[in-house]
Write a protein that holds these residues in place. Structure first.
Motif, PDB file in Angstrom:
ATOM      1  N   LEU A  31       0.835  -1.198   0.000  1.00 34.98           N
ATOM      2  CA  LEU A  31       0.000   0.000   0.000  1.00 34.98           C
ATOM      3  C   LEU A  31       0.869   1.246   0.000  1.00 34.98           C
ATOM      4  O   LEU A  31       1.961   1.259   0.569  1.00 34.98           O
ATOM      5  N   SER A  32       0.382   2.298  -0.613  1.00 29.09           N
ATOM      6  CA  SER A  32       1.110   3.566  -0.609  1.00 29.09           C
ATOM      7  C   SER A  32       0.609   4.423   0.551  1.00 29.09           C
ATOM      8  O   SER A  32       0.120   5.530   0.369  1.00 29.09           O
ATOM      9  N   LEU A  33       0.726   3.881   1.731  1.00 33.80           N
ATOM     10  CA  LEU A  33       0.260   4.504   2.965  1.00 33.80           C
ATOM     11  C   LEU A  33       1.277   4.171   4.046  1.00 33.80           C
ATOM     12  O   LEU A  33       1.747   3.034   4.117  1.00 33.80           O
ATOM     13  N   PRO A  34       1.645   5.138   4.881  1.00 31.29           N
ATOM     14  CA  PRO A  34       2.586   4.812   5.963  1.00 31.29           C
ATOM     15  C   PRO A  34       1.986   3.777   6.923  1.00 31.29           C
ATOM     16  O   PRO A  34       0.777   3.783   7.186  1.00 31.29           O
ATOM     17  N   GLY A  35       2.825   2.921   7.436  1.00 32.38           N
ATOM     18  CA  GLY A  35       2.366   1.877   8.349  1.00 32.38           C
ATOM     19  C   GLY A  35       1.709   2.421   9.603  1.00 32.38           C
ATOM     20  O   GLY A  35       0.723   1.856  10.097  1.00 32.38           O
ATOM     21  N   ASN A  36       2.230   3.531  10.122  1.00 33.01           N
ATOM     22  CA  ASN A  36       1.642   4.087  11.340  1.00 33.01           C
ATOM     23  C   ASN A  36       0.253   4.669  11.071  1.00 33.01           C
ATOM     24  O   ASN A  36      -0.609   4.631  11.941  1.00 33.01           O
ATOM     25  N   VAL A  37       0.014   5.176   9.868  1.00 29.85           N
ATOM     26  CA  VAL A  37      -1.317   5.677   9.521  1.00 29.85           C
ATOM     27  C   VAL A  37      -2.291   4.505   9.421  1.00 29.85           C
ATOM     28  O   VAL A  37      -3.424   4.572   9.897  1.00 29.85           O
ATOM     29  N   MET A  38      -1.844   3.411   8.814  1.00 25.00           N
ATOM     30  CA  MET A  38      -2.683   2.213   8.743  1.00 25.00           C
ATOM     31  C   MET A  38      -2.996   1.706  10.146  1.00 25.00           C
ATOM     32  O   MET A  38      -4.126   1.288  10.431  1.00 25.00           O
ATOM     33  N   ALA A  39      -2.015   1.768  11.034  1.00 28.50           N
ATOM     34  CA  ALA A  39      -2.231   1.341  12.410  1.00 28.50           C
ATOM     35  C   ALA A  39      -3.281   2.211  13.102  1.00 28.50           C
ATOM     36  O   ALA A  39      -4.124   1.702  13.848  1.00 28.50           O
ATOM     37  N   MET A  40      -3.234   3.508  12.836  1.00 30.47           N
ATOM     38  CA  MET A  40      -4.247   4.401  13.423  1.00 30.47           C
ATOM     39  C   MET A  40      -5.637   4.068  12.881  1.00 30.47           C
ATOM     40  O   MET A  40      -6.618   4.090  13.628  1.00 30.47           O
ATOM     41  N   LEU A  41      -5.724   3.748  11.597  1.00 28.79           N
ATOM     42  CA  LEU A  41      -7.010   3.352  11.021  1.00 28.79           C
ATOM     43  C   LEU A  41      -7.517   2.048  11.644  1.00 28.79           C
ATOM     44  O   LEU A  41      -8.713   1.905  11.922  1.00 28.79           O
ATOM     45  N   ILE A  42      -6.614   1.124  11.874  1.00 28.20           N
ATOM     46  CA  ILE A  42      -6.989  -0.133  12.531  1.00 28.20           C
ATOM     47  C   ILE A  42      -7.489   0.145  13.941  1.00 28.20           C
ATOM     48  O   ILE A  42      -8.532  -0.365  14.364  1.00 28.20           O
ATOM     49  N   LEU A  43      -6.748   0.985  14.671  1.00 26.47           N
ATOM     50  CA  LEU A  43      -7.131   1.300  16.050  1.00 26.47           C
ATOM     51  C   LEU A  43      -8.493   1.982  16.103  1.00 26.47           C
ATOM     52  O   LEU A  43      -9.354   1.615  16.911  1.00 26.47           O
ATOM     53  N   VAL A  44      -8.715   2.961  15.237  1.00 29.37           N
ATOM     54  CA  VAL A  44     -10.003   3.648  15.205  1.00 29.37           C
ATOM     55  C   VAL A  44     -11.116   2.664  14.866  1.00 29.37           C
ATOM     56  O   VAL A  44     -12.194   2.697  15.472  1.00 29.37           O
ATOM     57  N   SER A  45     -10.867   1.776  13.918  1.00 27.63           N
ATOM     58  CA  SER A  45     -11.872   0.779  13.540  1.00 27.63           C
ATOM     59  C   SER A  45     -12.196  -0.151  14.707  1.00 27.63           C
ATOM     60  O   SER A  45     -13.363  -0.462  14.955  1.00 27.63           O
ATOM     61  N   LEU A  46     -11.161  -0.599  15.403  1.00 21.65           N
ATOM     62  CA  LEU A  46     -11.379  -1.493  16.543  1.00 21.65           C
ATOM     63  C   LEU A  46     -12.129  -0.795  17.671  1.00 21.65           C
ATOM     64  O   LEU A  46     -12.997  -1.391  18.320  1.00 21.65           O
ATOM     65  N   LEU A  47     -11.815   0.473  17.906  1.00 21.58           N
ATOM     66  CA  LEU A  47     -12.506   1.223  18.955  1.00 21.58           C
ATOM     67  C   LEU A  47     -13.947   1.539  18.557  1.00 21.58           C
ATOM     68  O   LEU A  47     -14.865   1.411  19.364  1.00 21.58           O
ATOM     69  N   ALA A  48     -14.151   1.950  17.311  1.00 18.52           N
ATOM     70  CA  ALA A  48     -15.496   2.318  16.855  1.00 18.52           C
ATOM     71  C   ALA A  48     -16.424   1.110  16.814  1.00 18.52           C
ATOM     72  O   ALA A  48     -17.614   1.230  17.110  1.00 18.52           O
ATOM     73  N   SER A  49     -15.890  -0.045  16.461  1.00 15.23           N
ATOM     74  CA  SER A  49     -16.720  -1.247  16.384  1.00 15.23           C
ATOM     75  C   SER A  49     -16.959  -1.869  17.754  1.00 15.23           C
ATOM     76  O   SER A  49     -17.813  -2.732  17.892  1.00 15.23           O
ATOM     77  N   GLY A  50     -16.192  -1.457  18.743  1.00 16.24           N
ATOM     78  CA  GLY A  50     -16.353  -2.014  20.080  1.00 16.24           C
ATOM     79  C   GLY A  50     -15.585  -3.298  20.293  1.00 16.24           C
ATOM     80  O   GLY A  50     -15.693  -3.915  21.360  1.00 16.24           O
ATOM     81  N   ILE A  51     -14.816  -3.729  19.295  1.00 13.29           N
ATOM     82  CA  ILE A  51     -14.005  -4.943  19.456  1.00 13.29           C
ATOM     83  C   ILE A  51     -13.006  -4.740  20.586  1.00 13.29           C
ATOM     84  O   ILE A  51     -12.782  -5.635  21.403  1.00 13.29           O
ATOM     85  N   ILE A  52     -12.407  -3.563  20.624  1.00 19.69           N
ATOM     86  CA  ILE A  52     -11.522  -3.192  21.736  1.00 19.69           C
ATOM     87  C   ILE A  52     -12.179  -2.025  22.453  1.00 19.69           C
ATOM     88  O   ILE A  52     -12.337  -0.950  21.871  1.00 19.69           O
ATOM     89  N   PRO A  53     -12.560  -2.198  23.705  1.00 16.32           N
ATOM     90  CA  PRO A  53     -13.116  -1.069  24.464  1.00 16.32           C
ATOM     91  C   PRO A  53     -12.026  -0.033  24.738  1.00 16.32           C
ATOM     92  O   PRO A  53     -10.841  -0.354  24.835  1.00 16.32           O
ATOM     93  N   LEU A  54     -12.445   1.205  24.869  1.00 17.82           N
ATOM     94  CA  LEU A  54     -11.500   2.294  25.113  1.00 17.82           C
ATOM     95  C   LEU A  54     -10.666   2.046  26.359  1.00 17.82           C
ATOM     96  O   LEU A  54      -9.482   2.371  26.389  1.00 17.82           O
ATOM     97  N   LYS A  55     -11.252   1.434  27.367  1.00 21.57           N
ATOM     98  CA  LYS A  55     -10.515   1.217  28.620  1.00 21.57           C
ATOM     99  C   LYS A  55      -9.303   0.306  28.433  1.00 21.57           C
ATOM    100  O   LYS A  55      -8.403   0.300  29.252  1.00 21.57           O
ATOM    101  N   PHE A  56      -9.266  -0.449  27.319  1.00 21.78           N
ATOM    102  CA  PHE A  56      -8.126  -1.327  27.065  1.00 21.78           C
ATOM    103  C   PHE A  56      -6.886  -0.581  26.618  1.00 21.78           C
ATOM    104  O   PHE A  56      -5.792  -1.129  26.673  1.00 21.78           O
ATOM    105  N   VAL A  57      -7.036   0.648  26.160  1.00 15.62           N
ATOM    106  CA  VAL A  57      -5.877   1.408  25.679  1.00 15.62           C
ATOM    107  C   VAL A  57      -5.809   2.818  26.255  1.00 15.62           C
ATOM    108  O   VAL A  57      -4.856   3.547  25.997  1.00 15.62           O
TER     109      VAL A  57
END
Length: 131
Positions: A31-57
């Motif tokens: 992908l032509s995207l920095p890895g840390n930006v992809m990680a932020m997208l993953i984190l936001v997705s996990l938090l928004a979907s409730g897979i990872i509750p905010l209290k976990f991070v």
């Protein structure tokens, strides 16, 4: 006390794993995207979907945000190597920053006013409010 530290270490480890997952996805799918930006997208997705509750991070994230300025030291030191570049192209860089900031402010203001007017119109259509 040890429980607090182990919770913090676990949260930092979880954030680190998500960061590594971002870099892995970028490398695997080229992908032509920095890895840390992809990680932020993953984190936001996990938090928004409730897979990872905010209290976990939350605690680790607050710690990292509290010391955010510390992470800019290597960048600032690295910029010292580009002194000659800034002397040669500094004016055009400043001009580019001013123009891009102005465009961003204009677009943000335009969209904000558009949405405010749209909301105002929606409120007027409601029978309980008088316009």
């Amino acid at each position: 006390m040890w429980r607090d530290y182990s919770l913090l270490v676990f949260q930092l480890f979880l954030l680190w794993l998500i960061n590594e997952a971002g870099y892995l996805l970028v490398n695997v799918f080229n992908l032509s995207l920095p890895g840390n930006v992809m990680a932020m997208l993953i984190l936001v997705s996990l938090l928004a979907s409730g897979i990872i509750p905010l209290k976990f991070v939350e605690r680790a994230a607050n710690l990292l945000i509290k010391h955010l300025a510390f992470f800019f030291i290597p960048i600032a030191v690295g910029l010292m190597n580009f002194g000659e570049f800034f002397l040669q192209h500094g004016l055009i860089l400043v001009l580019g920053l001013i123009i891009s900031t102005g465009i961003g402010m204009f677009i943000t203001g335009f969209i904000s006013q558009y949405l405010a007017k749209k909301k105002e119109g929606a409120d007027c259509g409601d029978t309980s409010n008088s316009c």
